[in-house]
Design an enzyme around this catalytic site. Structure first.
Site, PDB file in Angstrom:
ATOM      1  N   GLU A  42      -8.735   6.283   4.522  1.00  0.00           N
ATOM      2  CA  GLU A  42      -9.406   5.507   3.218  1.00  0.00           C
ATOM      3  C   GLU A  42     -10.353   6.415   2.278  1.00  0.00           C
ATOM      4  O   GLU A  42     -10.614   6.102   1.065  1.00  0.00           O
ATOM      5  CB  GLU A  42     -10.122   4.145   3.726  1.00  0.00           C
ATOM      6  CG  GLU A  42      -9.140   3.501   4.563  1.00  0.00           C
ATOM      7  CD  GLU A  42      -8.198   2.564   3.692  1.00  0.00           C
ATOM      8  OE1 GLU A  42      -8.346   2.956   2.493  1.00  0.00           O
ATOM      9  OE2 GLU A  42      -7.427   1.987   4.385  1.00  0.00           O
ATOM     10  N   ASP A  96       3.685   4.243   6.196  1.00  0.00           N
ATOM     11  CA  ASP A  96       4.371   4.152   4.585  1.00  0.00           C
ATOM     12  C   ASP A  96       3.899   5.636   4.077  1.00  0.00           C
ATOM     13  O   ASP A  96       4.765   6.340   3.848  1.00  0.00           O
ATOM     14  CB  ASP A  96       3.706   3.232   4.240  1.00  0.00           C
ATOM     15  CG  ASP A  96       2.223   2.794   4.484  1.00  0.00           C
ATOM     16  OD1 ASP A  96       1.538   3.851   4.931  1.00  0.00           O
ATOM     17  OD2 ASP A  96       1.801   1.807   3.744  1.00  0.00           O
ATOM     18  N   GLU A 113       3.136 -11.717   2.631  1.00  0.00           N
ATOM     19  CA  GLU A 113       2.536 -10.444   2.969  1.00  0.00           C
ATOM     20  C   GLU A 113       3.741 -10.014   4.058  1.00  0.00           C
ATOM     21  O   GLU A 113       3.957  -8.668   4.583  1.00  0.00           O
ATOM     22  CB  GLU A 113       1.262 -10.567   3.861  1.00  0.00           C
ATOM     23  CG  GLU A 113       0.864  -9.268   4.638  1.00  0.00           C
ATOM     24  CD  GLU A 113       0.394  -8.379   3.587  1.00  0.00           C
ATOM     25  OE1 GLU A 113      -0.179  -7.134   3.897  1.00  0.00           O
ATOM     26  OE2 GLU A 113       0.249  -8.538   2.377  1.00  0.00           O
ATOM     27  N   THR A 116      -1.220   7.685  -3.094  1.00  0.00           N
ATOM     28  CA  THR A 116      -0.980   6.234  -2.573  1.00  0.00           C
ATOM     29  C   THR A 116      -2.102   5.045  -3.066  1.00  0.00           C
ATOM     30  O   THR A 116      -1.721   3.865  -2.774  1.00  0.00           O
ATOM     31  CB  THR A 116      -0.954   6.364  -1.077  1.00  0.00           C
ATOM     32  OG1 THR A 116      -0.344   5.181  -0.611  1.00  0.00           O
ATOM     33  CG2 THR A 116      -2.195   6.379  -0.545  1.00  0.00           C
TER      34      THR A 116
END
Length: 867
Positions: free
Chosen positions: A277, A520, A637, A858
């Site tokens: 992150e 992903d 979601e 991303t």
């Protein structure tokens, strides 16, 4: 007379005593007020000064009946649980506030010196601290630990450093379509929509700037802030490039001034940093802002380097695989650590483009070396998994391997024992920081671990501190390029130092293969890293093509939906690992996977993969369909779908859909029949028992008698004179269980669960302001030039803007299947960094952030491709 005088004397003494009590109480109150102090202001890290600025008196708290204001918010204090987890490096004086009754005053802007000028920070002034049960306590002085630059424990020799590819970039096929000239009417419509998107961004940015500037996230319902990403200002840094692209240059300049004050060497609450992150939001945000602003703001690159130097410590492990939750405090940095035994694939494989771009800008190979080693290990493992070409969502990155000769690690020579003991004694002394409190209540000292007593206990002392502990039988393995030296080299006999293997599949019962959550962006970065390196490393092309072959063969499926949509989604395969069993396929759609359309489209163009452009359109249209299928016009979601059989026509079949909605129909009916039969058996048994009891009673009453003069006198069953007992009331008959028919069951499910046609279950109804669907819509427009993508994107924007709008900004919502969803009071930084940026770029001139000039990470941060 004497008695009267005596009473007067007593009265005088009583009056003096009362006056003394009043005076004493007053002095106590004044003394108490004199030691009331405020906890430190929630300043931006790194902006402390020897003398805190004078702050005006706080305004009274707002009445509960008043509407929320951007200036009236409560910063999140340490909760009781959080206070338990304060790192041992932190000295805390005084307990955190636990009073639920004491109102929290609003935070007023504090001033902070920046060079020779003083400016308003807006981060909040000191507020009065409240102790337990509302008792005011002195100021809590929290000495936050700071990261320190130390020599690496496992450095890489310069001759073994993997070099950044250099040379003339290879020709890469053009990505963007050749756009036609637009008419004046179309241009006017486009500019109006662009202006509306920009207005939504400005409104949310203003709410953040007013209520949470310098913090990670705004609370969009009532104002205030959250700091889930170390408190460095995630939304601030994440929004930099969006501010520039929207031509908000003055706001960009203000944001850059705040960036100058960020202190990456410490955090607001936690003693560990989420590597993934932090890289995609902070490091990517800083480098991107530097790139899109034309390299005019050197401070942005300087802050990126400052952060990267800290994050490089996460790679200081025996096998150079990073620790994904990086423990950066000095007491941790002096101890050997290994990478994670259950590393998340997306976090491990999604660091490449940011570190590569930083290496290109700084000419420092160490940043590229860090991620190139991960790529090498992923490439080795790619063909060895149960789905060759793909990786399971969790990997063992620790490098630790089991060994029958594990006891050899205990045979440490005497010199090493003494060195290890000396170093750990020093670390033990450092961690035993005193905890003082001036609370009115007695408190126990901060709990500490018992002191080590022998060499073995010294070795084991710190092991429990690392949640990702080693196998006890870890073996020593050779790792080329890693050098054991530095201040921790004396402790290299510890198991952490033996974990020098590569990546492996995690030790778990089942492996999951998916391109959604937890996986992903590892796949997304393969073509993007290839482009960023100018096509000079074919490794990424090869890995991408292998992955796509397996994806097409095993994971792509067509769902059965109404309306003639030709769409595709990707399934998830769950394979037993340690015991035989069938592979379970989950046919779902989820918002996180919506990036796939854009990824497949880019890969199709740059690698010349025929047919994949059609797949890219089908994947993107799947998410567009999901938006249009709900009442709110927003995609949920996560949800389940009915797959069609491969190679066969996929047409809507009501009967098949209803069967999928009631898959256990026969079992449901069978269980209902079993319950009915069981009930009948119980009723029959009860009736037989009652008849037997009545017969037995009659028999007894008939035979009972009394002997009179040697003869038996038979007593009748009933005496007319004997009053009859009332019969017990019978319980009301239970209604027969009604089992809904198949049609009734299906209709009830569809109605109660608000299921769109084709969806069998709404696993998660939320919308979290996610960007992945509009990301693919934007990319497909740039790749094809087809105006229909703009139309689809505009409908998505209108729905999202309508149902997420709050007084201050925009909020995640709890249910997209209703027109009055509940707000979740959460606005992650990607709303400004990604979602609104992609909407804006969709309607911008195609030359703005051209895909032939930039690679978007991303988090949607544009990074300049080499010419």
């Amino acid at each position: 007379m004497f008695r009267a005088r005596r009473y007067r004397v007593l009265l005088v003494f009583a009056a003096i005593f009362v006056l003394a009590l009043v005076h004493f109480a007053g002095s106590r109150e004044q003394s108490s007020a004199s030691w009331r102090a405020s906890p430190p202001a929630d300043r931006r890290p790194g902006a402390s000064a020897p003398n805190p600025p004078t702050v005006p008196e706080q305004a009274a708290p707002q009445s509960p009946a008043s509407p929320p204001s951007a200036h009236d918010y409560n910063p999140e204090p340490f909760s009781t649980e959080e206070s338990k987890n304060i790192p041992p490096d932190v000295a805390v004086e005084g307990p955190p506030s636990t009073s639920a009754e004491s109102p929290q005053p609003s935070e007023e802007p504090a001033t902070e010196k920046d060079g020779d000028n003083r400016k308003t920070t807006g981060l909040g002034a000191p507020v009065k601290g409240q102790g337990k049960l509302g008792v005011e306590t002195p100021a809590a002085t929290w000495t936050r630990p700071h990261w320190q630059k130390l020599p690496e424990l496992f450095p890489i020799r310069s001759e073994d450093m993997i070099q950044l590819p250099s040379g003339q970039p290879r020709p890469i096929p053009k990505l963007q379509a050749d756009f036609k000239d637009e008419t004046s009417a179309n241009k006017m419509t486009r500019l109006e929509r662009l202006s509306e998107i920009k207005e939504v961004f400005e409104r949310a940015w203003t709410g953040y700037k007013t209520s949470a500037m310098g913090h990670d996230e705004i609370k969009p319902l009532r104002g205030g802030f959250r700091d889930p990403f170390n408190g460095w200002g995630a939304t601030l840094v994440d929004s930099l490039d969006t501010l520039w692209l929207m031509d908000l240059k003055e706001e960009f300049s203000i944001a850059v001034d705040y960036v100058k004050t960020i202190d990456f060497t410490t955090t607001s609450k936690r003693n560990e940093t989420p590597l993934f992150e932090t890289v995609i939001r902070y490091l990517g945000g800083l480098i991107s802002a530097y790139d899109v602003s034309g390299h005019k703001y050197d401070v942005l690159l300087a802050k990126a380097v400052e952060l990267a130097e800290i994050l490089m410590g996460a790679f200081d492990t025996p096998n150079r695989m990073p620790s994904l939750m990086y423990k950066w405090t000095p007491s941790h940095l002096t101890r050997p650590h290994h990478a994670d035994k259950k590393a998340i694939l997306a976090e491990l494989g999604s660091l490449s483009v940011e570190f590569t771009r930083l290496a290109q800008l700084t000419k420092e190979n160490k940043y590229y070396d860090a991620i190139a080693r991960i790529t090498n290990e992923l490439e080795k493992l790619q063909d060895q998994t149960q789905y060759p070409g793909l990786w399971p969502v969790k990997l063992d990155a620790s490098g630790c391997r089991k060994n029958a000769n594990a006891n050899a690690n205990a045979n440490i020579n005497a010199n090493t024992k003494e060195l290890t003991k000396a170093r750990l004694e020093q670390e033990y002394a450092r961690d035993r920081l005193p905890v003082t409190t001036t609370s009115a209540h007695s408190s126990k000292p901060h709990p500490t671990k018992p002191a080590p007593t022998d060499a073995k206990s010294y070795q084991d002392y710190f092991k429990p501190r690392d949640a990702r502990s080693l196998h006890e039988d870890a073996q020593l393995a050779e790792y080329p390029g890693a050098v054991a030296q530095g201040p921790g080299s004396a402790a290299l006999s510890a198991p952490e130092a033996q974990c020098t293997g590569g990546l492996d599949t995690a030790t778990i019962d089942k492996e999951k293969y998916s391109l959604g959550a937890l996986a992903d962006s590892t796949y997304e970065y393969l073509p993007k890293e290839y482009m960023l390196l100018g096509g000079l490393n074919d490794q990424y092309r090869s890995m991408y093509e292998k992955a796509m072959n397996t994806i097409r063969q095993h994971l792509v499926f067509q769902p059965m939906i109404k309306g003639g949509w030709d769409v595709r989604f990707l399934s998830t395969a769950i394979i037993p690992k340690n015991k035989p069993g069938p592979t379970v396929m989950e046919y779902k759609g989820d918002h996180l996977s919506c990036f796939l359309g854009g990824m497949v489209g880019i890969g199709a163009k740059i690698f010349g993969l025929e047919g994949d452009m059609d797949l890219a359109k089908q994947l993107t249209d799947g998410c567009v369909w999901a938006y249009q299928s709900t009442k709110s016009g927003i995609m949920p979601e996560e949800f389940s779908l009915v797959p069609c059989k491969k190679g066969q026509p996929c047409e809507w079949d009501e009967s098949t859909y209803h069967t999928a909605l009631d898959p256990d129909m026969l079992e449901r009916f069978a269980k209902a029949q079993e319950r009915k039969e069981q009930k009948e058996k119980e009723e029959a048994a009860a009736a037989m028992q009652a008849e037997a009891e009545v017969a037995d009673l009659k028999k007894k009453k008939t035979l009972l008698g009394k002997r009179e003069r040697g003869n038996w006198h038979v007593i009748g069953l009933e005496d007319e004179a004997t009053p009859k007992k009332p019969e017990p009331e019978q319980p009301p008959e239970e209604e027969e269980e009604k089992v809904p028919s198949h049609e009734e069951y299906v209709a009830t499910r569809i109605s109660n669960e608000r299921l769109p046609p084709g969806v069998t279950k709404l696993i998660n109804r939320k919308y979290l302001l996610r960007p992945e669907a509009i990301e693919s819509v934007f990319i497909m427009y740039r790749l094809t030039g087809d105006e229909s993508w703009r139309k689809k994107g505009w409908e998505m924007f209108q729905a999202v803007s309508k149902y997420t709008r709050t007084e201050f900004a925009n909020s995640a919502i709890d249910d997209v299947t209703v027109t009055t969803p509940e707000m979740l009071d959460e606005m992650q930084s990607f709303w400004l960094a990604e979602t609104l940026k992609y909407f804006y770029l969709l309607f911008s001139d195609p030359t703005v952030v051209s895909l032939d000039d930039y690679v978007l990470n991303t988090e949607a941060h544009p990074l300049r491709r080499p010419n």
